[in-house]
Structure formats: structure tokens, C-alpha cells
Design a protein around this motif. Structure first.
Motif, PDB file in Angstrom:
ATOM      1  N   ALA A   1       0.756  -1.208  -0.166  1.00  0.00           N
ATOM      2  CA  ALA A   1       0.036   0.056  -0.066  1.00  0.00           C
ATOM      3  C   ALA A   1       0.812   1.323   0.006  1.00  0.00           C
ATOM      4  O   ALA A   1       0.727   2.343  -0.525  1.00  0.00           O
ATOM      5  CB  ALA A   1      -0.726   0.018   1.131  1.00  0.00           C
ATOM      6  N   ARG A   2       1.800   1.310   0.729  1.00  0.00           N
ATOM      7  CA  ARG A   2       2.849   2.331   0.798  1.00  0.00           C
ATOM      8  C   ARG A   2       3.791   2.700  -0.402  1.00  0.00           C
ATOM      9  O   ARG A   2       3.805   3.763  -0.819  1.00  0.00           O
ATOM     10  CB  ARG A   2       3.637   2.116   2.099  1.00  0.00           C
TER      11      ARG A   2
ATOM     12  N   LEU B   1      -1.324   6.351 -11.269  1.00  0.00           N
ATOM     13  CA  LEU B   1      -2.212   5.434 -10.501  1.00  0.00           C
ATOM     14  C   LEU B   1      -1.609   4.949  -9.361  1.00  0.00           C
ATOM     15  O   LEU B   1      -2.037   4.711  -8.233  1.00  0.00           O
ATOM     16  CB  LEU B   1      -3.112   4.934 -11.318  1.00  0.00           C
ATOM     17  N   THR B   2      -0.480   4.311  -9.562  1.00  0.00           N
ATOM     18  CA  THR B   2       0.279   3.698  -8.569  1.00  0.00           C
ATOM     19  C   THR B   2       0.454   4.540  -7.566  1.00  0.00           C
ATOM     20  O   THR B   2       0.431   3.998  -6.221  1.00  0.00           O
ATOM     21  CB  THR B   2       1.462   2.780  -9.090  1.00  0.00           C
TER      22      THR B   2
ATOM     23  N   VAL C   1      -0.991   7.615  -6.695  1.00  0.00           N
ATOM     24  CA  VAL C   1      -2.070   7.923  -6.088  1.00  0.00           C
ATOM     25  C   VAL C   1      -2.548   7.102  -5.051  1.00  0.00           C
ATOM     26  O   VAL C   1      -2.660   7.469  -4.029  1.00  0.00           O
ATOM     27  CB  VAL C   1      -3.334   8.135  -7.037  1.00  0.00           C
ATOM     28  N   ALA C   2      -2.783   5.815  -5.255  1.00  0.00           N
ATOM     29  CA  ALA C   2      -2.968   4.723  -4.142  1.00  0.00           C
ATOM     30  C   ALA C   2      -2.021   4.749  -3.042  1.00  0.00           C
ATOM     31  O   ALA C   2      -2.620   4.413  -2.085  1.00  0.00           O
ATOM     32  CB  ALA C   2      -3.050   3.563  -4.880  1.00  0.00           C
ATOM     33  N   SER C   3      -0.793   5.014  -3.194  1.00  0.00           N
ATOM     34  CA  SER C   3      -0.005   4.910  -2.016  1.00  0.00           C
ATOM     35  C   SER C   3       0.472   5.927  -1.461  1.00  0.00           C
ATOM     36  O   SER C   3       1.299   6.182  -0.641  1.00  0.00           O
ATOM     37  CB  SER C   3       1.389   4.165  -2.759  1.00  0.00           C
TER      38      SER C   3
ATOM     39  N   ARG D   1      -0.779   8.064   0.385  1.00  0.00           N
ATOM     40  CA  ARG D   1      -1.746   8.740   1.704  1.00  0.00           C
ATOM     41  C   ARG D   1      -0.876   9.111   2.716  1.00  0.00           C
ATOM     42  O   ARG D   1      -1.146  10.131   3.535  1.00  0.00           O
ATOM     43  CB  ARG D   1      -2.691   7.361   2.097  1.00  0.00           C
TER      44      ARG D   1
ATOM     45  N   ARG E   1       1.877  12.875  -1.601  1.00  0.00           N
ATOM     46  CA  ARG E   1       0.583  13.598  -1.574  1.00  0.00           C
ATOM     47  C   ARG E   1       0.152  14.783  -2.300  1.00  0.00           C
ATOM     48  O   ARG E   1      -0.634  14.846  -3.203  1.00  0.00           O
ATOM     49  CB  ARG E   1       0.104  13.693  -0.035  1.00  0.00           C
TER      50      ARG E   1
ATOM     51  N   PHE F   1      -3.432  15.350 -10.220  1.00  0.00           N
ATOM     52  CA  PHE F   1      -4.832  14.984 -10.208  1.00  0.00           C
ATOM     53  C   PHE F   1      -5.869  16.040 -10.212  1.00  0.00           C
ATOM     54  O   PHE F   1      -6.826  16.060 -11.139  1.00  0.00           O
ATOM     55  CB  PHE F   1      -5.142  14.054  -9.087  1.00  0.00           C
TER      56      PHE F   1
END
Lengths: 181, 181
Positions: free
Chosen positions: A14-15, B92-93, B95-97, B99, B105, B112
Motif C-alpha cells: 500500500a505504501r 495511479l500507482t 495516487v493509491a500509495s 496517503r 501526496r 490529479f
């Protein structure tokens, strides 16, 4: 121990994406010996597959109460929570990067298809009962799940039940207006 | 040389996520010395930012022909191509990671938001002209772009112009049915 290892693997994916999945880092984060990771998962793809599927965050529940609108609102709310979870985000990083790796692609396809097939199955039932006009259920599933996924990855606020209702209302109204009934 | 390095970085991020972005691998793939990478991008975040933004695949063009429906079909088709590109998948990879990493971010948010703000701006113009009912443009943008993104990441076939027209028709009909006009 198995659980701790899989949680650590999920967290790292996830990271950092799957490039972040190194056995020594998994072992360190899980506080186990590296040999424990190797012994249980000699194959890296198996570790990725188990990390992405074990905790079930890939599947949001979908009821059949007889009311398609209410069931979809419940489902989209649960889907948003699943997508925002560590495992959900791990899945998204892998989905985006799995194009050139057939083995990984197969794992991700399975998880993704399982998630969407639950939705598609419920939509088919609603179409059979004439609650919805006859429309390709995979298209309808993408129209419903796509905005939820984008909303969650984009942030910055949480996806609420009101958001789930709004997405459901617009898509069902649009389908009815363009496909009759 | 700068271009080769950024292409290599994008490729590695798309394949493995940001965990896959190691300077030695970037140098190897770009066929340059590792010092060339370090000299130009002493900061890793700057390399990620440049990799994600330099080739412009993050931006799909959006015209104002006066016909919101036609312009949206063009845009969604271009958005699908941008999302399917190496740079789109790299984005996309990340964006998902992204956080838990505030610096990353911020980079991802900017890319985005730029993409979606083009769409939102065009939707606002259409609302002002009463081509569309008054609706929150960020919500409408997610309803349109979300299905495209899910379709592309899910595969297995290419997103066509007919798909772009179908998404546009359903969303606009749904917005009109639920928000008046």
C-alpha cells in the motif's frame, strides 16, 4: 505469525507498490525472522496474492432486500470503506502496475473481478425483475464503482452514505432515461 | 538525457510503484551514469514529480465547441488514452500509495486536480449556459472520470469512443433527471 506477515506485506504494498515488497522489510515490519517469510512463501507472487486477498477487504457485502436502490447504497458505502483500507489501497497500486506481469495480472484480475462480479450478479437479478432496464451489467457496475474509487483515491474527505445515495440516484436515473422503462 | 532519465523513472514507477524507483535502476534503464541522475535530481520527490508531470499525459485536452455532450465524449476518450499510458499508470500507482507521505501526496494532488479542474471548468461553463442543471462540478467530474479510470485499469479491452459516448449519455441523462431542467 502468518497474519502479522501478511499485514506487513499489505502495508508495504500500500505504501510503496509491489516494488516495496522486499522480504527483509516484511520480516522487519512483522517482527519475525526473514526465514519465516521465505519458509511460508517461497514464491513472491503467492505472498502478494495472499496479502491482497486474505483479509477480505476486497469484497464488500451486497444484500438482496428486493430494493435495488437501497442495496446499492449499502454496497457503495461498504465499497468505499474497502477501497480506503490498507488492503484496498494495496490492491489499487498493484492494479495500476500489473499490466506487464501476467502472473500478477491474473491475481489482480481475480480479486477485482470477484468484487465486481458480486455487484454484477445483483444487477442481473434486478434486471430480471424489471427493476432496471436491460443493460450490460459490467457497464453498469463500472458506472457505479468507478466514481466511488476515484472519490476515495482523490480524497480529501471521507465518502459518506449521502455520497453513495447520490451516485446511485444519478446512475439509475441515467440508465432508465437512456435505456427505457 | 534528461528525457531518457524521466522516461526510465516513469517506467519503473508504472511497473513497481514508487518503491521501484531506485536511482541505480533508473540509471541502468536510461543507460546513463548514476551520478547523472543524482546531479539532476538530488531530491527523490522532485524526480517523482517530474516523472509524473513532464510528458503531459496527466492532462487530456478539453475543447469548448459550445456542445457539452460532444466535448465530453472527446475528453473522456483522451482521458482513457492518458490513463492507459505509462505515465498514467505511474500516476495511479502513486495516487493509491501516497496517503501517508505528505510530500508525495502534494505532488499527486496537484497532477490529479489539474486533470479534473480542466473538466470542472468546462462543466461550470455548461452550467452557466444552462446546458446542464446546477450541480456541484467536482461531483459531476467524478461521475464522468471514475468509470473511465476503472474501465482502463480493469482492462481487458481498450476504451472506445462508443464507451465514451455511453458514459457521457448516462451521466448527463441522470443529472438532468435528478436535478431538473
Amino acid at each position: 505469525m502468518r497474519r502479522r506477515i501478511l499485514e506487513a506485506a499489505t502495508e508495504l504494498i500500500a505504501r510503496d507498490g509491489i516494488g516495496g515488497l522486499r522480504y527483509d522489510q516484511v520480516a522487519e515490519l512483522a517482527e519475525v525472522n526473514k526465514t519465516s517469510v521465505y519458509r511460508n512463501w517461497p514464491d513472491r507472487s503467492a505472498l502478494v496474492a495472499d496479502a491482497l486477498t486474505t483479509f477480505g477487504a476486497d469484497v464488500a457485502p451486497l444484500q438482496d432486500s428486493g430494493d435495488i436502490e437501497a442495496d446499492l447504497v449499502d454496497f457503495l458505502e461498504a465499497l468505499a470503506a474497502a477501497t480506503a483500507s490498507t488492503q484496498g489501497r494495496a490492491l489499487l497500486t498493484v492494479v495500476a502496475s500489473a499490466r506487464e506481469d501476467p502472473e500478477l495480472r491474473a491475481i489482480v484480475d481475480e480479486v477485482f473481478e470477484r468484487r465486481l462480479s458480486i455487484l454484477e450478479h445483483r444487477l442481473k437479478t434486478a434486471i430480471e425483475r424489471a427493476e432496471l432496464p436491460p443493460v450490460e451489467s459490467s457497464f453498469l457496475a463500472e458506472m457505479l464503482a468507478g466514481p466511488v474509487q476515484l472519490f476515495v483515491t482523490r480524497g480529501p474527505r471521507a465518502f459518506t452514505r449521502a455520497d453513495a445515495a447520490r451516485v446511485t440516484n444519478v446512475v439509475l436515473a441515467g440508465i432508465r432515461a437512456t435505456h427505457g422503462t
